[in-house]
Design a protein around this motif. Structure first.
Motif, PDB file in Angstrom:
ATOM      1  N   LYS A 273       0.832  -1.198   0.000  1.00  0.00           N
ATOM      2  CA  LYS A 273       0.000   0.000   0.000  1.00  0.00           C
ATOM      3  C   LYS A 273       0.872   1.256   0.000  1.00  0.00           C
ATOM      4  O   LYS A 273       0.604   2.230  -0.713  1.00  0.00           O
ATOM      5  N   ALA A 277       1.313   4.165  -2.922  1.00  0.00           N
ATOM      6  CA  ALA A 277       1.178   5.592  -2.603  1.00  0.00           C
ATOM      7  C   ALA A 277       2.408   6.381  -3.038  1.00  0.00           C
ATOM      8  O   ALA A 277       2.302   7.559  -3.405  1.00  0.00           O
ATOM      9  N   GLN A 300      -0.015  10.449   5.280  1.00  0.00           N
ATOM     10  CA  GLN A 300      -1.143  10.894   4.458  1.00  0.00           C
ATOM     11  C   GLN A 300      -2.038   9.726   4.038  1.00  0.00           C
ATOM     12  O   GLN A 300      -3.252   9.877   3.890  1.00  0.00           O
ATOM     13  N   ASN A 301      -1.426   8.559   3.864  1.00  0.00           N
ATOM     14  CA  ASN A 301      -2.177   7.399   3.393  1.00  0.00           C
ATOM     15  C   ASN A 301      -2.500   6.413   4.511  1.00  0.00           C
ATOM     16  O   ASN A 301      -2.940   5.302   4.242  1.00  0.00           O
TER      17      ASN A 301
END
Length: 552
Positions: A273, A277, A300-301
């Motif tokens: 993930k 990103a 942020q993610n």
């Protein structure tokens, strides 16, 4: 990258290497100390304690070494001046108006260093007991150089005290399929734990030169540091590296929902993930990003990182390892505080009997009546105390108890249990951005400055506590217990003796406004052990959680 502070002798002239001081301010008689990577010189503190700060125990985990098992230190020529505490590992910055603010520290990926405090009489071959401290911070914050974790006062009592750094957050606990493949162990993610093992191996190889006994090492930690201690006891990679363990407010064999160990597959999914990103095609490309960009993207993610059951450092879950009697069989002291971090249970928000009963129904469904019988609150005035007791006994108190139970059931070495309930004496009118002295009670980590005798750290920049003679005496007794356990395995001090944990007669020593033995709430804790909470609470850590006071 941090360059070693090494003094080179060339043509009879003392030449200082890059980043070095011209000379050690207070040289120690008998220095330099010879380690397996080179000679090290420290500094003599005003108290007479010998300090060696910022010694590398592994190569910098940067570039190709990011998300890789710690690599050996490159040997140096000349003398390494270990007179400056190292940078903390990359993490969120702490505000200067929070409860646990002990000064600003530089942060860097190049952070695999340790600090040593040794008694004035220490010398090679002295065979003094060794304490290795592992800091807390939710696996996303903390450092070996925080004043509250200092070892000067314990060194005065005769131990060689070592505080170690380990990687944190996305740099310390990110798994990834490519990293798993290239590891040679089909495992990735527990980089911070492997740092701890590397530091313990360094201690095993080198501590004798500083006066320590490699055959008499106690590991100790608080919160995530205590969880680390629990996992080190479970890990086969740490076998033979320590003889005793001390855990404050943190366990991974708790049975109460606080385990932070995901599967390798879950960890790898978070790594992929993060890669997506970052918009790159490989782990190699991920290693080219600056640490601040990695941190920002992960935050942020909402990339979640933490310890994983990887089949290598942790072949199985810690609970399974202890149940099978496959843990490192060492004597342990474990405990918690009366108002510990525990869990974010709905009952803690209740202020009336009606709210308390509704929260119990939400948590336990058709077993709520059993819970309310074990933790009764007949009036609104009783609600807070009942909720706090249940929260302590469900959360970190239950973790400590079950850690002791597993060790006693499947190991030969004893376990000792404690509860800390003393409320620190705050200075009148003192305020914090993250902490309310009026309601904090014996909060998470409030016992640490007593065990380590570092109470003065809280008044470094302003007076936040008015320590009383009783607090000083309590810290002296608790630190004596800490040191004596490290020395011989006997956790006794003048007037105080801890009891061996006995599952047939469950008792623990309470350190509060007095020191006394208390019988545990066996029925209540048994109920909380086997009864699932709905929803089941779990401490979530993201890659760049900014630490606040309760996480340390």
């Amino acid at each position: 990258m941090r360059f070693p502070r090494v003094a080179l002798l060339c043509f009879g002239i003392l030449v200082t290497g890059l980043g070095a001081n011209a000379a050690v301010m207070n040289p120690i008689p008998g220095d330099p100390v010879v380690t397996d990577a080179g000679r090290v010189s420290g500094t003599l503190l005003d108290s007479g304690i010998r300090g060696y700060f910022g010694i590398p125990f592994a190569a910098p985990p940067v570039r190709e070494n990011r998300w890789r098992e710690p690599q050996p230190v490159a040997a140096w020529r000349g003398i390494y001046n270990a007179d400056k505490k190292p940078a903390e590992c990359v993490q969120g910055l702490r505000s200067n108006n929070i409860n646990h603010y002990f000064g600003d520290e530089d942060a860097a990926e190049d952070c695999l260093y340790l600090n040593i405090w040794a008694p004035a009489t220490a010398h090679a071959g002295a065979k003094l007991p060794v304490v290795v401290w592992i800091y807390g911070g939710g696996f996303s914050g903390g450092s070996a150089s925080m004043a509250v974790y200092g070892g000067e006062n314990l060194a005065k009592k005769g131990v060689v005290y070592v505080a170690i750094n380990y990687r944190l957050g996305v740099f310390g606990f990110m798994a990834h399929p490519e990293a798993t493949k290239e590891s040679g162990h089909s495992a990735s993610g527990n980089w911070g734990f492997l740092d701890q093992v590397a530091a313990l191996k360094w201690v095993n190889r080198n501590i004798a030169a500083f006066g320590g006994d490699a055959g008499n090492v106690m590991i100790a930690g608080q919160s995530a540091g205590s969880m680390s201690v629990n996992d080190l006891q479970a890990s086969p990679l740490a076998k033979g590296l320590f003889e005793r363990a001390f855990g404050q407010s943190g366990a991974t064999v708790d049975g109460g929902g606080l385990s932070m160990s995901d599967s390798e597959a879950q960890g790898e999914a978070e790594g992929l993930k993060l890669q997506a990103a970052m918009k790159v095609k490989s782990l190699a490309e991920m290693r080219t990003f600056s640490s601040d960009k990695v941190q920002a993207i992960a935050q942020q993610n909402r990339i979640r990182t933490g310890p994983v059951v990887d089949g290598y450092y942790l072949p199985k879950s810690p609970e399974e390892i202890f149940r099978a009697g496959q843990q490192n069989d060492v004597a342990i002291i474990v405990g918690s505080t009366a108002n510990d971090l525990g869990t974010d249970l709905p009952i803690r928000k209740a202020t009336t009997v009606a709210e308390y009963q509704a929260a119990a129904q939400q948590m336990f469904g058709d077993r709520a009546k059993e819970f309310l019988a074990l933790y009764p609150a007949k009036t609104d005035a009783q609600v807070h105390a009942a909720a706090e007791q249940a929260s302590e006994e469900y959360g970190l108190g239950l973790g400590a108890r079950n850690w002791a139970r597993y060790q006693t059931q499947t190991g030969k070495q004893p376990a000792y249990l404690y509860l800390y309930s003393r409320v620190q004496p705050y200075a009148p009118g003192v305020t914090f951005a993250d902490h309310d002295p009026k309601t904090a009670g014996a909060y998470h980590m409030s016992d640490t400055p007593y065990w380590l005798q570092t109470q003065d750290a809280f008044n470094m920049f302003r007076t936040t506590r008015n320590w009383t003679p009783y607090d000083r005496d309590l810290a002296d007794k608790m630190s004596d217990i800490f040191v004596n356990f490290a020395k011989s395995g006997d956790p006794s001090a003048p007037g105080v003796k801890l009891l061996k944990y006995d599952p047939r007669r469950e008792q623990r020593v309470e350190f509060g406004d007095s020191i006394h033995v208390v019988t545990m709430n066996i029925k209540g804790m048994d109920f909380l052990t086997v009864t699932p909470v709905v929803p089941r609470p779990r401490p979530a850590q993201t890659a760049n959680t900014t630490p606040s006071s309760p996480t340390f």
